[in-house]
Scaffold this active site. Structure first.
Site, PDB file in Angstrom:
ATOM      1  N   ILE A 247      25.183  -4.221  49.129  1.00 21.13           N
ATOM      2  CA  ILE A 247      26.195  -5.008  48.146  1.00 21.13           C
ATOM      3  C   ILE A 247      27.530  -5.205  49.130  1.00 21.13           C
ATOM      4  CG2 ILE A 247      27.252  -4.726  46.119  1.00 21.13           C
ATOM      5  CD1 ILE A 247      25.427  -2.926  44.983  1.00 21.13           C
ATOM      6  N   ASP A 248      28.065  -6.404  48.816  1.00 22.64           N
ATOM      7  CA  ASP A 248      29.379  -6.693  49.576  1.00 22.64           C
ATOM      8  C   ASP A 248      30.409  -5.576  49.087  1.00 22.64           C
ATOM      9  OD1 ASP A 248      28.211  -9.039  50.477  1.00 22.64           O
ATOM     10  OD2 ASP A 248      29.107 -10.346  48.868  1.00 22.64           O
ATOM     11  N   ARG A 249      31.105  -5.380  50.132  1.00 26.35           N
ATOM     12  CA  ARG A 249      32.264  -4.642  50.072  1.00 26.35           C
ATOM     13  C   ARG A 249      32.942  -4.564  48.777  1.00 26.35           C
ATOM     14  NH1 ARG A 249      36.673  -2.123  53.401  1.00 26.35           N
ATOM     15  NH2 ARG A 249      35.710  -3.177  55.273  1.00 26.35           N
TER      16      ARG A 249
ATOM     17  N   THR B 163      31.929  -5.822  45.975  1.00 29.06           N
ATOM     18  CA  THR B 163      30.927  -5.808  44.605  1.00 29.06           C
ATOM     19  C   THR B 163      30.599  -4.340  44.604  1.00 29.06           C
ATOM     20  OG1 THR B 163      30.325  -7.997  45.151  1.00 29.06           O
ATOM     21  CG2 THR B 163      28.778  -6.776  43.847  1.00 29.06           C
TER      22      THR B 163
END
Length: 323
Positions: A146-148, A150
């Site tokens: 998961i993106d930083r 998010t």
């Protein structure tokens, strides 16, 4: 137990500072605890942290062997003394962890120690469920990213068999990931499918959306449905049929409804008005339908796991108060 003899070049240093430099993998908080518990002795006796060492002093260190290793990417988790994890579910095979926005999942150019995988490995090491010295090659690993900025559920495999099965299920679209997001604007239609091709610019770390195939482009399919709208903002649920970098963010922007707080694909003026600096996106639900055999993980078939607390939902779309 290991012993260290103080030479003339080390004389005059404080005990805690000398040990910290000698054992960089030992967390500072744990170092101070070991000194208090007299697991670090000077000439056979307990000593205070500010004791000045003299040439010829012998230190007895009652410390796990792992802390004497040289720092590397594989053992940096040892520096995490108090793992911070919001565990949604755990069993002998896997962990489901609710990652907070702002935390990276793996080390990158900006962060090496405070990563989700390091916290997970430190947690399992301290529970004595895993130790790298017991293994030839395997280490607990993440099955999805998961993106930083998010938040949401990340799957961590505790063993190689689980890692193999979950990776296969994700590849075959047998793991369903649902996201909540807040969009600037009202999606039209209120429910639908966004299909296209995504091309990532590695230099800019940005993704472009194309309606037709393009060399290097990857197919991206996102299902969405609008749950609620208040003023210019909409609460939208998205389900990924493919898992591409920035897929939801760039797909919702493509239909004219970028995510609130998104600095890459969103509207800066709106983000500033609401004071949001991170995209309002959360992987809040994970389902394991497993239509085909899942081997050792068959017991998870049909299970659905949901994060109850999604901060931006509660902030902009709070549930009505019950009388």
């Amino acid at each position: 137990m290991r012993e260290l003899t103080i030479g003339k070049n080390d004389a005059g240093q404080r005990l805690d500072r000398f040990v910290a430099k000698s054992l960089p993998l030992l967390p500072p908080t744990l170092l101070q605890k070991y000194i208090r518990l007299k697991r670090i002795k000077v000439n056979g006796r307990g000593a205070k942290r500010d004791t000045r060492l003299e040439s010829g002093d012998i230190l007895q260190l009652y410390i796990n062997d792992e802390f004497f290793d040289k720092p590397s990417e594989e053992n940096i988790f040892l520096t995490v003394f108090r793992p911070q994890l919001d565990i949604v579910y755990e069993d002998e095979n896997l962990l489901l962890v609710n990652k907070r926005p702002g935390l990276v999942v793996h080390a990158d150019e900006t962060e090496k120690v405070n990563t989700l995988i390091n916290h997970i490995q430190a947690y399992l090491y301290q529970k004595k469920e895993w130790n790298p010295k017991w293994e030839n090659a395997f280490a607990p690993a993440l099955c999805n990213r998961i993106d930083r900025n998010t938040g949401g559920i990340v799957i961590a495999a505790k063993n190689a068999e689980t890692l193999r099965i979950i990776n296969e299920k994700i590849k075959n679209h047998e793991v369903e990931k649902s996201y909540l997001c807040i969009t600037v604007g009202r999606p039209k239609p209120v429910e639908g499918k966004i299909a296209g091709f995504l091309l990532k610019d590695e230099a800019k770390k940005q993704v472009a959306f194309y309606r037709r195939p393009i060399p290097g482009g990857k197919t991206a399919v996102t299902l969405y449905r609008t749950l609620e709208t208040r003023g210019p903002l909409s609460l939208v649920e998205c389900r990924l049929l493919t898992g591409r970098t920035h897929q939801i963010r760039v797909s919702m922007a493509e239909i004219g409804c970028p995510l609130l707080g998104d600095g890459k694909y969103g509207r800066g003026d709106v983000n500033r008005r609401y004071g949001e600096t991170r995209q309002a996106l959360y992987s809040y639900q994970l389902a394991f339908p497993f239509p085909t055999d899942a081997g050792a993980l068959n017991y998870l078939r049909g299970r659905v796991f949901t994060v109850a607390d999604v901060p931006f939902r509660d902030k902009y779309f709070p549930a009505p108060e019950t009388p």
